[in-house]
Write a protein that holds these residues in place. Structure first.
Motif, PDB file in Angstrom:
ATOM      1  N   VAL A 205       0.362   3.917 -11.451  1.00  0.00           N
ATOM      2  CA  VAL A 205       0.017   2.800 -10.570  1.00  0.00           C
ATOM      3  C   VAL A 205      -0.764   1.812 -11.415  1.00  0.00           C
ATOM      4  O   VAL A 205      -1.821   2.131 -11.930  1.00  0.00           O
TER       5      VAL A 205
ATOM      6  N   MET B 180       2.342   1.777  -3.469  1.00  0.00           N
ATOM      7  CA  MET B 180       1.343   2.291  -4.418  1.00  0.00           C
ATOM      8  C   MET B 180       1.074   3.775  -4.179  1.00  0.00           C
ATOM      9  O   MET B 180       0.972   4.562  -5.123  1.00  0.00           O
ATOM     10  N   LEU B 181       0.945   4.171  -2.910  1.00  0.00           N
ATOM     11  CA  LEU B 181       0.701   5.581  -2.596  1.00  0.00           C
ATOM     12  C   LEU B 181       1.899   6.446  -2.979  1.00  0.00           C
ATOM     13  O   LEU B 181       1.733   7.558  -3.493  1.00  0.00           O
ATOM     14  N   TYR B 182       3.098   5.936  -2.753  1.00  0.00           N
ATOM     15  CA  TYR B 182       4.305   6.683  -3.133  1.00  0.00           C
ATOM     16  C   TYR B 182       4.342   6.901  -4.642  1.00  0.00           C
ATOM     17  O   TYR B 182       4.591   8.008  -5.119  1.00  0.00           O
TER      18      TYR B 182
ATOM     19  N   ALA C 273       1.861   6.962  -6.711  1.00  0.00           N
ATOM     20  CA  ALA C 273       0.824   7.937  -7.077  1.00  0.00           C
ATOM     21  C   ALA C 273       1.272   9.348  -6.716  1.00  0.00           C
ATOM     22  O   ALA C 273       1.049  10.294  -7.485  1.00  0.00           O
ATOM     23  N   ALA C 274       1.933   9.512  -5.577  1.00  0.00           N
ATOM     24  CA  ALA C 274       2.351  10.836  -5.117  1.00  0.00           C
ATOM     25  C   ALA C 274       3.422  11.452  -6.013  1.00  0.00           C
ATOM     26  O   ALA C 274       3.457  12.672  -6.203  1.00  0.00           O
TER      27      ALA C 274
ATOM     28  N   ILE D  67       0.837  -1.206   0.000  1.00  0.00           N
ATOM     29  CA  ILE D  67       0.000   0.000   0.000  1.00  0.00           C
ATOM     30  C   ILE D  67       0.867   1.249   0.000  1.00  0.00           C
ATOM     31  O   ILE D  67       0.615   2.201  -0.749  1.00  0.00           O
ATOM     32  N   LYS D  68       1.916   1.246   0.828  1.00  0.00           N
ATOM     33  CA  LYS D  68       2.807   2.406   0.885  1.00  0.00           C
ATOM     34  C   LYS D  68       3.486   2.656  -0.464  1.00  0.00           C
ATOM     35  O   LYS D  68       3.602   3.800  -0.912  1.00  0.00           O
TER      36      LYS D  68
END
Length: 72
Positions: A44, A34-36, A38-39, A31-32
């Motif tokens: 993704v 994927m969020l990174y 996207a950020a 999850i981390k």
């Protein structure tokens, strides 16, 4: 920062997410990551077919012949 994520067994989307995350070695790290991605604007990758990834049976392999007595 701490963020808690709750997935409800009565919500179809949450059930799919939970099944998918159970396939990962480390759901938290996945999850981390994927969020990174996207950020920072990286793409993704979505699943092409979620039914294949979630409901597919495990691969079956034929037994290897001629390895009796070998310690693995």
């Amino acid at each position: 920062m701490r963020i808690n994520l709750y997935l409800s067994e009565s919500n179809e989307k949450d059930v799919i997410i939970a099944k998918y995350l159970k396939l990962k070695y480390s759901p938290k790290d996945y999850i981390k990551e994927m969020l990174y991605e996207a950020a920072i604007g990286q793409r993704v990758m979505p699943l092409v077919n979620k039914e294949i990834a979630i409901d597919a049976p495990e691969d079956e392999y034929e037994e290897i012949q001629g390895i009796d007595g070998i310690d693995l």
